[in-house]
Write a protein that holds these residues in place. Structure first.
Motif, PDB file in Angstrom:
ATOM      1  N   PRO A 182       5.629   2.308  69.641  1.00 21.19           N
ATOM      2  CA  PRO A 182       6.568   1.306  70.172  1.00 21.19           C
ATOM      3  C   PRO A 182       7.425   1.887  71.288  1.00 21.19           C
ATOM      4  N   LEU A 183       7.754   1.058  72.264  1.00 21.90           N
ATOM      5  CA  LEU A 183       8.538   1.505  73.410  1.00 21.90           C
ATOM      6  C   LEU A 183      10.024   1.387  73.125  1.00 21.90           C
ATOM      7  N   PRO A 184      10.857   2.194  73.796  1.00 15.50           N
ATOM      8  CA  PRO A 184      12.304   2.129  73.577  1.00 15.50           C
ATOM      9  C   PRO A 184      12.905   0.865  74.189  1.00 15.50           C
ATOM     10  N   ALA A 185      14.199   0.655  73.917  1.00 13.21           N
ATOM     11  CA  ALA A 185      14.891  -0.534  74.420  1.00 13.21           C
ATOM     12  C   ALA A 185      15.216  -0.430  75.904  1.00 13.21           C
ATOM     13  N   SER A 186      15.101   0.751  76.473  1.00  8.52           N
ATOM     14  CA  SER A 186      15.315   0.913  77.909  1.00  8.52           C
ATOM     15  C   SER A 186      14.452   2.064  78.404  1.00  8.52           C
ATOM     16  N   LEU A 187      14.114   2.040  79.683  1.00  8.63           N
ATOM     17  CA  LEU A 187      13.287   3.064  80.304  1.00  8.63           C
ATOM     18  C   LEU A 187      14.072   3.755  81.409  1.00  8.63           C
ATOM     19  N   ARG A 188      13.867   5.059  81.517  1.00  7.62           N
ATOM     20  CA  ARG A 188      14.477   5.810  82.609  1.00  7.62           C
ATOM     21  C   ARG A 188      13.670   5.606  83.884  1.00  7.62           C
ATOM     22  N   SER A 222      18.888   3.585  84.223  1.00  5.36           N
ATOM     23  CA  SER A 222      18.322   3.070  82.981  1.00  5.36           C
ATOM     24  C   SER A 222      17.963   1.604  83.196  1.00  5.36           C
ATOM     25  N   PRO A 265       7.688   6.686  78.054  1.00  2.00           N
ATOM     26  CA  PRO A 265       7.342   7.773  77.128  1.00  2.00           C
ATOM     27  C   PRO A 265       5.908   7.671  76.631  1.00  2.00           C
ATOM     28  N   SER A 267      18.475  11.819  81.231  1.00  2.00           N
ATOM     29  CA  SER A 267      17.044  11.769  80.939  1.00  2.00           C
ATOM     30  C   SER A 267      16.501  13.169  80.701  1.00  2.00           C
ATOM     31  N   GLN A 278      10.781  16.101  75.144  1.00  2.00           N
ATOM     32  CA  GLN A 278      12.157  15.602  75.090  1.00  2.00           C
ATOM     33  C   GLN A 278      13.125  16.504  75.851  1.00  2.00           C
TER      34      GLN A 278
END
Length: 734
Positions: A102-108, A126, A150, A552, A583
């Motif tokens: 699953p993808l995060p709630a925001s992308l860098r 972001s 990611p 990030s 990370q």
């Protein structure tokens, strides 16, 4: 601190702005609160009172405003910084399906300036992600947008022009899980090449050719470069790869040693430059070896990591001409071999370059002897060092006699090895003079009768046989190993007068890595130290994380540590190094005595930055790294040669912190900038800050640098200047 605000688009009233400075994470420090101020309506300047010694991030905020972000280390007297603000707009795009996690709630994402457009400082932002729609706030000016996902290949949007009044729809983008490789193709003049063919192939070195690896390679077909020369390979399995690029008009080029990690992007540190393949002729003089045979030539090429890789071996003709065959663009080394395989000559080759290169060997016949104290010894000698180029090897008999040829007169580094009597020694400054007529030159090597002996033990007093022991000697600046036997004993003979530093590292019986507090002793001609002890103690683990100005993770950045005791004494003459993980995390083994250190970070899309850190306790380091930097150019009186200890050595300080010269040269090579034979050192992508550059001209100064680097500081004779993000700083050390 004064922050000057300027508009990059439509006029913006300073009354609508507020300048905010936020401290980045610094290890072992309590962080102050963020500071804010409103710019003066007439000058556009905001004044902030900030604590020095911290990294601060500056940005402007206000309704409908998009601001650059600047990351600055306030270790020096800084008068002002500049920020550019723009009207704010938005760009949206939808993500295609993915089978990954699953993808995060925001992308860098990164906002960059397209070629030929007004400069926008490289800024991380972001972008919220909701129902597979990504929304990025952008400046209303032409930009490039790179969105990091990611576990997937990054998404690249080149030359987008979002309108100020309404958002921009960028359509649907497919996601590609796995590793990726991105880069640019240019011609020999640095101009981008459109529609060049780029192929990726697996390399055996460092990678097992698993079914998954080969299948992933076969799934990555040939790609074509875009108008900017940009290319991207996606869905790659972890492993080592090689790139080959060709263009009908501009030629070809290759790059090897490209390591891909699982789910991570590998960006080429410098563009791949194409040129037609070139044949180079090497004219070796004299035309024959001292034994009357033809010369051999070993060709080696620098790979993407800066390591030399064997390419092929060729033979010169009867006239001493060796033809390399077709060479693609790149850096090479040609070693000229005699009939015994010794590399009596060597030179660097750049392709494209001259089609005919002269290699002149000014051969000198020598006879010599070697003695330990008053006694001759049998020994192996290497003029030029065991790993040097050129190199001439000799075997001295039981009477200490040796004879042969060296490829030139002058001063030589000589490595000596005589394990039967405990000699492992490096000598600097051995002179070979050409004699009048046909007489051979006489070389006498006399080693003092010194003895340095002892044992390596653990904290319980038990012998530690699986130990690597290294000695470092001044003023010669020589490194040499010493053998440790099954009882933990070591023995060194013939070490010259001066300061000797002895380091030991190994593994304890419980499997933990360990090292000993280094010994430092002063030797005279007849010194005897027979009962030295080095006690191995378990190392502790230093953990940390590297992030950019927006927080990030910085992936695959190189982290190097020089650790010191509380009194500033270095715990090793070598740097410990590692790469950051997915990370931004890293781990380094740390001596139990380490209290302070100098940490440098570079790569992974960031600039070269050095900083002092406290190492006491179990603190986790959070290191802030800048995405954008400048270029430092040092004018020297002669080409830089780090192997010549008699030559002046340039030393650079960044915001008062020492940057090791070897590291600067390595970083420049990684970025595709080689000093070569030019009397200038160019260091690209150096983090912004106050720069001081000095020239060390004496052995005493070098000794201070090598034995007490933590206390080394720039003097009043050093050249100084401020290197701005995107700028060029030129300093003259001639």
């Amino acid at each position: 601190m004064t922050i000057l605000v300027q508009s990059g688009g439509a006029p913006i009233s300073p009354d609508a702005l507020r300048i905010v400075a936020s401290p980045a994470s610094i290890p072992g420090e309590g962080l102050p609160d963020s500071q804010g101020a409103t710019p003066d309506p007439e000058t556009g300047a905001a004044i902030l009172r900030l604590r020095r010694g911290l990294v601060w991030q500056f940005a402007a905020s206000g309704p409908g405003i998009w601001s650059e972000r600047e990351l600055l280390l306030l270790d020096a007297e800084r008068a002002e910084a500049r920020l550019t603000v723009y009207p704010r707009t938005r760009a949206r795009f939808r993500l295609g399906p993915t089978a990954a996690a699953p993808l995060p709630a925001s992308l860098r994402a990164r906002v960059e300036s397209p070629p030929g457009s007004p400069r926008v400082a490289l800024t991380s932002i972001s972008c919220p992600l909701a129902e597979r729609v990504v929304t990025c706030e952008l400046p209303a000016t032409p930009v490039d947008l790179v969105v990091e996902v990611p576990g997937h290949a990054s998404l690249y949007f080149h030359g987008i022009v979002p309108p100020a009044s309404e958002g921009l729809d960028l359509g649907v983008r497919e996601l590609h899980p796995g590793g990726s490789v991105v880069g640019r193709i240019v011609d020999a003049g640095g101009r981008p090449i459109d529609r060049a063919s780029v192929r990726l192939s697996p390399e055996r070195s460092g990678s097992a050719l698993t079914r998954e690896f080969v299948a992933a390679f076969r799934a990555a077909p040939e790609v074509r470069s875009g108008p900017r020369g940009f290319f991207q390979f996606v869905r790659l399995a972890p492993g080592d790869y090689r790139l080959d690029a060709t263009s009908e008009r501009q030629g070809s080029a290759a790059r090897s040693g490209i390591e891909v990690l699982d789910g991570a992007e590998q960006a080429l540190p410098s563009p791949l430059a194409l040129a037609p393949p070139q044949n180079v002729e090497l004219q070796v003089t004299p035309a024959r070896t001292p034994g009357g045979a033809r010369w051999g030539v070993e060709l080696m090429r620098f790979d993407a990591a800066g390591s030399l890789q064997h390419l092929r071996q060729i033979e010169a003709d009867d006239g001493g001409v060796a033809r390399t065959g077709e060479l693609t663009v790149g850096r090479y080394v040609a070693a000229v071999l005699d009939d015994e395989g010794q590399a009596l000559g060597g030179l660097d080759l750049e392709v494209p370059g001259p089609p005919l290169v002269d290699v002149v060997l000014d051969l000198v016949e020598i006879v010599g002897s070697i003695r330990l104290g008053d006694e001759p010894i049998a020994a192996e000698l290497a003029f030029g060092g065991w790993t040097g180029l050129p190199i001439a090897r000799f075997s001295a008999d039981e009477a200490g006699q040796f004879a042969g040829v060296v490829p030139r007169p002058g001063v030589w580094r000589v490595d000596v090895r005589a394990p039967e009597v405990g000699v492992e020694r490096r000598l600097e400054g051995v002179r070979v003079d050409r004699q009048v007529g046909s007489e051979p030159s006489r070389v006498e090597i006399e080693l003092p009768g010194t003895l340095v002996a002892g044992r390596v033990i653990d904290e319980q007093g038990r012998p530690a046989p699986a130990t690597m022991l290294t000695a470092f000697q001044l003023p010669e600046g020589a490194f040499f190993p010493a053998e440790v036997d099954d009882e933990g004993r070591f023995r060194m003979r013939g070490v010259g007068p001066g300061t000797l530093r002895i380091e030991a590292s190994g593994v304890l019986r419980d499997g933990r890595p360990a090292d000993a507090d280094p010994l430092r002793i002063e030797l005279a001609e007849d010194s005897r130290f027979e009962h030295l002890e080095l006690v191995l103690r378990g190392k502790r683990t230093l953990r940390g994380r590297v992030v950019d100005g927006a927080g990030s993770a910085v992936v695959r950045a190189s982290v190097e540590l020089a650790a010191f005791r509380s009194d500033g004494f270095p715990l090793s003459v070598f740097l410990d190094d590692t790469l950051t993980g997915p990370q931004g995390e890293f781990e380094l083994s740390l001596s139990a005595e380490a209290a302070q250190g100098i940490v440098t970070t570079r790569g992974g899309g960031t600039t070269l930055r050095a900083r002092r850190v406290a190492l006491a306790g179990d603190a986790t380091l959070q290191l802030a790294a800048e995405r954008a930097g400048g270029e430092l150019r040092l004018a020297l009186a002669a080409p830089l040669d780090l192997r010549d200890r008699s030559a002046p050595l340039p030393v650079v300080f960044q915001d008062g912190v020492l940057l090791f010269t070897g590291l600067l040269v390595s970083w420049a090579n990684e970025r595709g900038v080689s000093p070569g034979q030019e009397a200038i050192l160019i260091v690209p992508d150096l983090a912004p800050g106050e720069i001081a550059a000095c020239l060390l001209t004496s052995a005493a100064e070098r000794a201070v640098l090598e034995f007490a680097p933590a206390s080394f500081a720039p003097g009043p004779e050093c050249e100084r200047g401020y290197l701005a993000s995107g700028g060029v700083l030129e300093l003259d050390l001639r």
